[in-house]
Scaffold this active site. Sequence first.
Site, mmCIF file in Angstrom:
data_model
loop_
_atom_site.group_PDB
_atom_site.id
_atom_site.type_symbol
_atom_site.label_atom_id
_atom_site.label_comp_id
_atom_site.label_asym_id
_atom_site.label_seq_id
_atom_site.Cartn_x
_atom_site.Cartn_y
_atom_site.Cartn_z
ATOM 1 N N GLU A 287 0.875 -1.180 0.000
ATOM 2 C CA GLU A 287 0.000 0.000 0.000
ATOM 3 C C GLU A 287 0.908 1.225 0.000
ATOM 4 O OE1 GLU A 287 -3.024 0.072 -0.782
ATOM 5 O OE2 GLU A 287 -3.126 -2.111 -0.793
ATOM 6 N N CYS A 321 -1.740 9.267 3.415
ATOM 7 C CA CYS A 321 -1.693 8.804 2.031
ATOM 8 C C CYS A 321 -2.964 9.229 1.308
ATOM 9 C CB CYS A 321 -1.529 7.301 1.993
ATOM 10 S SG CYS A 321 -2.769 6.474 2.980
#
Length: 515
Positions: A287, A321
Amino acid sequence: MNLPTYAPENYTDYSQPAHHADYEAALEKVRGMLGRDYPLIIGTERITTEDKISSLNPCKPSQIIGRTSSASQDHASLALQAAWKAFETWKHSLLETRVGVLLKAASIIKARKLEFNALLTLEIGKNFAEAEGETAEAIDFLEYYARQALIHCQPIQTFQMPGERDHAEYIPLGVGVSITPWNFPLAIFLGQAAAPIVAGNTMIVKPAEDAGVVAAWAVDVLLEAGLPAGVINFLPGLGEIVGKTLVEHPKTRFINFTGSKNVGLWINAEAAKVQPGQRWIKRVTLELGGKDGMVVDETADLDAAADAAVAGAFGFAGQKCSALSRLIVVQDVYPALLEKVVARATKLVMGQAEDNANVNAVINKESYDKSKIYLELAPKEGRVALGGAAGDGEGYFIQPTIVADLKPEARLAQEEIFGPILAVIPVKDFNEAMHVVNDTEYGLTGGLFSSDESRLMHAERELHVGNLYLNRKITGAMVGSHPFGGFNLSGTDSKGGGPDYLLHFMQMKSIARKI
Ligand code: NAD
């Protein structure tokens, strides 16, 4: 085993004076616990190394939060041995035992929530609400994955061939390595380890250098909750030394990574090489970063859109993020929306996380220097509508900055900055906006503000991101409701907090018996 239905942890509102006072008291308590040393944990052993990694308060870098030992390549090999030994028994442990450990760990963190919040405030500079969100997310991961294990760790009915008894089951993979970033050093750190563990795997966990103390606390919670020695092995250390060794090692079965695009892509390539003595194809979940965009069209509620833009861009100083870093606005409403966003962001107070200021320091000197490069570029590529400078004094402060009138291909509009810098891009119309929002190598979060039903439907089909948000902010994914993971170079879309997450760490065995 019957558990109450999963529900996310409630948030405490620290704007209420009584709760605020509790937070202050927790900060005081945790200040009294700073400066301690935390060893590596390999099997039953706690090992203190001569080299240490200091974790510093980013808002006040002269304050040492604590020091972790720093694992070597040899420690990586020892940890793999310990984890494989523990796997022999853990893989046969009762499902109820594994589930029980996660639930117990969740209850321990619930009871110590304010302490964990306070540590996050001091160690990585999260204000009260941001820290509360993270600790709650850590609890949610534990509660949610415990329930997912009850679903997935069961025999699976298959079609019965005549003359056979057929079924299948998911079994754990073996020993995994979890490598995590500093920006969610409790929630991501715990979630990435707890999911494979409850599925029957054993783990080596390598936290980020800037946030080793909260990770050490989290490992202690899992051990206190009853995890046997060797099921989790704590290996703080440098990414390029112990992280690299763990990735390349032939005894590593799988790698669960969250972090930057460049490190993730390197891991992907390296893990694909079969090392001498290696007997499997390593499984990799990644990720990675994002350059998340939100579109506002001429039919949108501009006040709601401006609130969402400011929350998404400047929460935790843009160091998520999922943070909004490209605001893409249709020209008819561009001046009005920009004015509203600037007006709201002007009110944000930059300052110490422990004073509960809105915009806190970025994590370290490297991050601060990186943000400054983009601040220098800002007036060349666009128009600085707010901020544009670093803060003075101690602490890695960057002013909340809005850079308007950017071209979609500008560096500020394409590269992940990971600081409180918002790129604003005018576009002709909705169609152009859809093209611009998708025109990035990333694909993590994205959003649209519109009141036009057909455009909302269009965005559902065409906006190519792992997590799409309509008429709301693009940060703040909730475990169980918003499975989280990115498309394109944002990752392998592993969907943490989602119903299939545990399956990344399991393999299906099909069993056919002739009768
Ligand atoms: P980073 O890639 O610098 O570090 C992440 C981890 O990798 C750290 O533990 C580090 O020590 C380790 N590492 C570094 N080099 C390594 C190597 N050669 N081999 C093995 N391990 C190595 O990332 P960061 O600065 O800690 O985190 C910020 C990044 O993480 C941003 O790009 C952000 O977008 C991303 N992130 C993504 C998500 C998501 O869910 N997609 C969530 C949080 C953060």
